[in-house]
Design an enzyme around this catalytic site. Structure first.
Site, PDB file in Angstrom:
ATOM      1  N   GLN A 140     -36.995 -21.839 -39.464  1.00 44.59           N
ATOM      2  CA  GLN A 140     -37.684 -22.541 -40.541  1.00 44.59           C
ATOM      3  C   GLN A 140     -38.946 -21.772 -40.905  1.00 44.59           C
ATOM      4  OE1 GLN A 140     -36.571 -23.927 -37.669  1.00 44.59           O
ATOM      5  NE2 GLN A 140     -36.058 -26.093 -37.931  1.00 44.59           N
ATOM      6  N   ASP A 163     -36.126 -24.035 -45.440  1.00 39.05           N
ATOM      7  CA  ASP A 163     -37.332 -24.860 -45.570  1.00 39.05           C
ATOM      8  C   ASP A 163     -38.382 -24.200 -46.457  1.00 39.05           C
ATOM      9  OD1 ASP A 163     -35.932 -26.389 -43.778  1.00 39.05           O
ATOM     10  OD2 ASP A 163     -37.481 -26.456 -42.244  1.00 39.05           O
ATOM     11  N   ASP A 184     -31.723 -26.418 -46.636  1.00 39.89           N
ATOM     12  CA  ASP A 184     -32.718 -27.505 -46.711  1.00 39.89           C
ATOM     13  C   ASP A 184     -34.012 -27.010 -47.349  1.00 39.89           C
ATOM     14  OD1 ASP A 184     -30.870 -29.079 -45.282  1.00 39.89           O
ATOM     15  OD2 ASP A 184     -31.737 -28.525 -43.358  1.00 39.89           O
ATOM     16  N   ARG A 246     -28.557 -33.189 -48.200  1.00 40.51           N
ATOM     17  CA  ARG A 246     -28.122 -34.030 -47.089  1.00 40.51           C
ATOM     18  C   ARG A 246     -29.303 -34.901 -46.655  1.00 40.51           C
ATOM     19  NH1 ARG A 246     -27.651 -30.231 -41.638  1.00 40.51           N
ATOM     20  NH2 ARG A 246     -29.485 -28.921 -42.013  1.00 40.51           N
ATOM     21  N   TRP A 248     -31.968 -36.079 -44.592  1.00 41.56           N
ATOM     22  CA  TRP A 248     -32.799 -35.775 -43.429  1.00 41.56           C
ATOM     23  C   TRP A 248     -33.302 -37.068 -42.795  1.00 41.56           C
ATOM     24  CZ3 TRP A 248     -38.470 -33.695 -43.685  1.00 41.56           C
ATOM     25  CH2 TRP A 248     -38.886 -33.332 -42.390  1.00 41.56           C
TER      26      TRP A 248
END
Length: 331
Positions: A140, A163, A184, A246, A248
């Site tokens: 990340q 991220d 993400d 999605r 989290w």
């Protein structure tokens, strides 16, 4: 499909070298790679020169160049606007200011600490600056960490891999900008609107949105409106391998409307968080009137359809016009 307990359900089923400023306000701090007397050679030196006690609006103007540094904007009592030199103020495509840094969780930092640009103050605006986290695949690594309310980002580029953008708290507005990543890469707990943005996906197998709402009240919500989600330029992404998002959080809420979806989008549209921790029972992951090859197909069983377009005030609150730059919003 009806889901109880949330009011949102009523919607379910220029010159060659300029900035967004016409003139620099008195007292503007100027950053330059070749600074004149009274100017600053790095962005952080200008940031450290800001007043932390004044309530009068402050401004930083950054001249063309590559600035290899981590920039942390501390808590201020005043509004702050930062402008980058550009030839096209109403888009990111003419930006000439690049902030580059490399840090990831694998270096021992938390998500916020990895950010190339960390904004820890409210009432903040950023114009025409490109922000990169160059850490790359495998950890990340945040490019922009937006940590407070009433923040606006206009004609910016935010580029990373996993991220990329942490939209963490309060009402936030992103317009006519570019956001790139693979996993993400638009995530957090803010109430955020992404309007008329280009969203570039640099690899298949990942997810665009990951909203973190964990409670039944509407404290966090992502709205993507009139954007474009496609493979990033110069990146080969296999068809139907990318999900819109999605959940989290257990009550994750992400809405995509009036957006052009490229052929990289999986027909299911949305994914569970994981096989063992799905987070789909109370999630609201919904669409309306999207176009493009990625807008068709049988969506996941937990996905929903909006009944009508969600207006900005549902996400940002009724006073959003007081701080959102109207020049970046279609009339």
């Amino acid at each position: 499909m009806k889901v109880p307990g949330i009011s949102l359900l009523v919607f379910l089923a220029c010159t060659a070298s300029i900035s967004a400023l016409s003139t620099l306000p008195s007292g503007t701090l100027v950053v330059s790679k070749s600074p004149s007397p009274g100017q600053y050679e790095s962005i952080m030196k200008a940031v450290k020169a800001l007043s932390t006690t004044s309530t009068a609006k402050q401004t930083i103007y950054i001249k063309k160049g590559e600035y290899k540094e981590q920039v942390v904007i501390p808590l201020l009592r005043s509004p702050l606007s930062i402008y980058g030199e550009t030839s096209t103020p109403l888009t990111y495509k003419g930006n000439t200011v690049n902030i580059k840094h490399s840090a990831g969780q694998s270096d021992g930092f938390n998500n916020d600490q990895t950010g190339t640009l960390r904004v820890l103050t409210p009432n903040f605006s950023l114009y025409n600056v490109n922000v990169y986290n160059q850490k790359g695949k495998g950890t990340q690594a945040v490019a922009l960490s937006a940590q407070k309310e009433n923040q606006g980002y206009y004609g910016v580029s935010i580029i990373g891999y996993q991220d990329t953008l942490l939209a963490q708290k309060g009402a936030q507005f992103y317009a006519k900008s570019y956001i790139e990543g693979a996993v993400d890469f638009m995530f957090g707990d803010a109430r955020a609107v992404f309007y008329d943005c280009d969203i570039g996906v640099s690899a298949g197998g990942g997810y665009v949105l990951a909203n973190g709402r964990n409670t039944s009240d509407l404290t966090s919500l992502f709205l993507v409106d009139k954007c474009r989600i496609h493979a990033a330029e110069k990146h080969s992404v296999e068809e139907k391998t990318v999900y819109l998002g999605r959940p989290w959080g257990t009550h994750s809420t992400a809405l995509v409307q009036r957006t052009d979806l490229g052929k990289i989008i999986n027909p299911k549209g949305w994914s569970e968080w994981s096989k063992t921790d799905q987070h789909t029972d109370n999630a609201i992951l919904a669409e309306l009137d999207n176009t493009g090859e990625g807008a068709s197909g049988e969506r996941a069983s937990f996905a929903k359809k909006l009944r009508s377009y969600v207006p900005f005030e549902t996400v940002l609150g009724p006073s959003y016009r007081d701080w959102v730059d109207s020049a970046y919003v279609a009339s």
